[in-house]
Write a protein that holds these residues in place. Structure first.
Motif, PDB file in Angstrom:
ATOM      1  N   SER A   1      -6.120   8.704 -10.982  1.00 10.70           N
ATOM      2  CA  SER A   1      -5.314   8.199 -10.137  1.00 10.70           C
ATOM      3  C   SER A   1      -5.848   7.808  -8.660  1.00 10.70           C
ATOM      4  CB  SER A   1      -3.939   9.102 -10.163  1.00 10.70           C
ATOM      5  OG  SER A   1      -3.423   9.603 -11.338  1.00 10.70           O
ATOM      6  N   LEU A   2      -6.588   8.801  -8.165  1.00 13.06           N
ATOM      7  CA  LEU A   2      -7.135   8.522  -6.914  1.00 13.06           C
ATOM      8  C   LEU A   2      -8.002   7.485  -6.945  1.00 13.06           C
ATOM      9  CD1 LEU A   2      -6.806   9.473  -4.112  1.00 13.06           C
ATOM     10  CD2 LEU A   2      -8.825  11.143  -4.452  1.00 13.06           C
TER      11      LEU A   2
ATOM     12  N   ARG B   1       2.120   1.895  -3.433  1.00 10.87           N
ATOM     13  CA  ARG B   1       0.988   2.369  -4.378  1.00 10.87           C
ATOM     14  C   ARG B   1       0.747   3.830  -3.943  1.00 10.87           C
ATOM     15  NH1 ARG B   1       0.523  -0.351  -8.879  1.00 10.87           N
ATOM     16  NH2 ARG B   1       0.758  -2.733  -8.309  1.00 10.87           N
ATOM     17  N   ILE B   2       0.902   4.267  -2.742  1.00 10.96           N
ATOM     18  CA  ILE B   2       0.769   5.565  -2.454  1.00 10.96           C
ATOM     19  C   ILE B   2       1.937   6.528  -3.023  1.00 10.96           C
ATOM     20  CG2 ILE B   2       0.491   7.239  -0.508  1.00 10.96           C
ATOM     21  CD1 ILE B   2      -1.000   5.103   1.104  1.00 10.96           C
TER      22      ILE B   2
ATOM     23  N   ILE C   1       0.832  -1.071   0.000  1.00  7.63           N
ATOM     24  CA  ILE C   1       0.021   0.129   0.054  1.00  7.63           C
ATOM     25  C   ILE C   1       0.955   1.339   0.019  1.00  7.63           C
ATOM     26  CG2 ILE C   1      -1.753   1.240   1.409  1.00  7.63           C
ATOM     27  CD1 ILE C   1      -2.691  -1.263   2.428  1.00  7.63           C
ATOM     28  N   PHE C   2       1.887   1.285   0.804  1.00  6.56           N
ATOM     29  CA  PHE C   2       2.803   2.394   0.759  1.00  6.56           C
ATOM     30  C   PHE C   2       3.344   2.670  -0.628  1.00  6.56           C
ATOM     31  CE2 PHE C   2       7.426   4.080   1.639  1.00  6.56           C
ATOM     32  CZ  PHE C   2       6.882   5.283   1.887  1.00  6.56           C
TER      33      PHE C   2
ATOM     34  N   LEU D   1      -6.066   4.152  -7.207  1.00  5.40           N
ATOM     35  CA  LEU D   1      -5.615   3.882  -5.661  1.00  5.40           C
ATOM     36  C   LEU D   1      -6.491   3.291  -4.993  1.00  5.40           C
ATOM     37  CD1 LEU D   1      -2.930   4.250  -4.055  1.00  5.40           C
ATOM     38  CD2 LEU D   1      -3.627   6.367  -3.329  1.00  5.40           C
TER      39      LEU D   1
ATOM     40  N   PHE E   1       1.450   6.844  -6.639  1.00  4.69           N
ATOM     41  CA  PHE E   1       0.138   8.023  -6.916  1.00  4.69           C
ATOM     42  C   PHE E   1       0.663   9.484  -6.553  1.00  4.69           C
ATOM     43  CE2 PHE E   1      -2.826  10.810  -4.282  1.00  4.69           C
ATOM     44  CZ  PHE E   1      -3.689  11.026  -5.427  1.00  4.69           C
ATOM     45  N   LEU E   2       1.628   9.699  -5.444  1.00  6.91           N
ATOM     46  CA  LEU E   2       2.161  10.955  -5.468  1.00  6.91           C
ATOM     47  C   LEU E   2       3.085  11.430  -6.565  1.00  6.91           C
ATOM     48  CD1 LEU E   2       2.705  10.838  -1.512  1.00  6.91           C
ATOM     49  CD2 LEU E   2       0.938  11.950  -2.777  1.00  6.91           C
TER      50      LEU E   2
ATOM     51  N   ILE F   1      -6.375  -0.457  -3.259  1.00  9.84           N
ATOM     52  CA  ILE F   1      -6.400  -0.483  -1.758  1.00  9.84           C
ATOM     53  C   ILE F   1      -7.566  -1.379  -1.340  1.00  9.84           C
ATOM     54  CG2 ILE F   1      -6.570   0.630   0.399  1.00  9.84           C
ATOM     55  CD1 ILE F   1      -4.685   2.790  -0.793  1.00  9.84           C
TER      56      ILE F   1
END
Length: 311
Positions: free
Chosen positions: A288-289, A8-9, A5-6, A292, A12-13, A296
């Motif tokens: 993108s959000l 993927r975040i 998950i980290f 994500l 995304f950023l 998740i």
């Protein structure tokens, strides 16, 4: 799972940062962009752009303020509500389609799904408007200022007004028809994907063994069939977020609801390239959000799912 998950975040950023760089280049180097960055050098304009981006608003040369986060929130809420309705409708119908052996009923569901999915969203909205209210005309007011934004549900909930529950009910009443129309194509896709995955999973040997060991069909469905078929469907649904965002913008234009759709249409009408460049960043952020959140959600439902990405 936390490391996955980290990652993927972080991805995304990184995508948002790249989109922000592209948006700044379009704003700074495009002539007649109506921005106030042309009076500054490159470093000061770069700093001022990202400062206004973090504040969630941009100022034009005309003195108007473009509210980035509020416009983005109105469109994002409409997408999330449409996805929720699509899951609410598509999940049970998809499971029924995957487990049912009634051929004529399955063929009717597939035929209806194909007819609705092939129908353009613009024509579908106009037909529904005409059938529900012949006197309801589609208004597209291009004289609205680009700073005008729609009233989001979170803004109403966060307000301290005594009549916020009444306003919330009125907003939901207004959004019922747009959400239903917007959820048609995601619902059809959910039905098809879930039905296919459930049918393929039901033919596996471990399901046949579970049928022998378990007496309750509900336990087989809850413990074995759904946990192995639903998580595989969620990432596939997020691949069509671009189509969902385009349909959302079309719905906003046709229903005259302020959001990204009205934002881009007004900017195109007034040749406001600054708004268009910021809209590119907004569209990329929404896509993108949503992707994500889908990834998740799939991992939260079935944590072992992330091992498939490293095979």
């Amino acid at each position: 799972m936390i490391i996955y998950i980290f990652k993927r975040i972080v991805t995304f950023l990184f995508i948002i940062c790249v989109l922000a760089q592209i948006s700044f280049c379009l704003v700074y180097f495009t002539p007649y962009s109506m921005s106030n960055f042309h009076n500054l050098n490159f470093i000061d304009a770069y700093s001022a752009f990202f400062k206004q981006l973090l504040q969630g608003e941009f100022r034009l040369l005309t003195g108007e303020t473009v509210l980035f986060f509020q416009t983005l929130l109105a469109t994002f809420e409409l997408c999330i509500l449409a996805l929720f309705v699509a899951l609410l409708v598509g999940l049970p119908l998809g499971i029924f389609l995957g487990l049912s052996n009634i051929n004529w009923l399955n063929n009717m569901i597939r035929l209806g799904s194909l007819l609705l999915y092939s129908c353009p969203i613009v024509m579908l909205v106009i037909v529904v408007m005409y059938c529900l209210s012949p006197t309801w005309t589609i208004s597209m007011n291009f004289d609205i200022s680009p700073s005008v934004t729609g009233t989001s549900l979170l803004e109403i909930l966060a307000s301290t007004k005594a009549s916020k529950w009444q306003e919330l009910f009125e907003q939901f009443h207004y959004l019922i028809l747009p959400i239903i129309l917007l959820a048609i194509q995601p619902s059809i896709m959910t039905i098809q994907l879930i039905g296919q995955n459930v049918k393929n999973t039901s033919r596996q040997n471990f399901i046949k063994m579970a049928i022998i060991r378990e007496r309750s069909p509900f336990k087989i469905l809850r413990r074995h069939l759904l946990p192995n078929s639903i998580p595989a469907t969620i990432p596939q649904l997020t691949y069509n977020t671009t189509t969902l965002l385009f349909s959302t913008m079309v719905i906003e234009i046709l229903f005259n609801r302020a959001g990204l759709g009205q934002w881009v249409m007004i900017a195109y009408h007034h040749h406001n390239y600054f708004i268009i460049s910021i809209a590119i960043l907004a569209c990329g952020t929404v896509i993108s959000l949503l992707t994500l959140l889908g990834e998740i959600s799939a991992i939260a439902i079935y944590p072992l799912r992330h091992k498939e990405y490293y095979v």
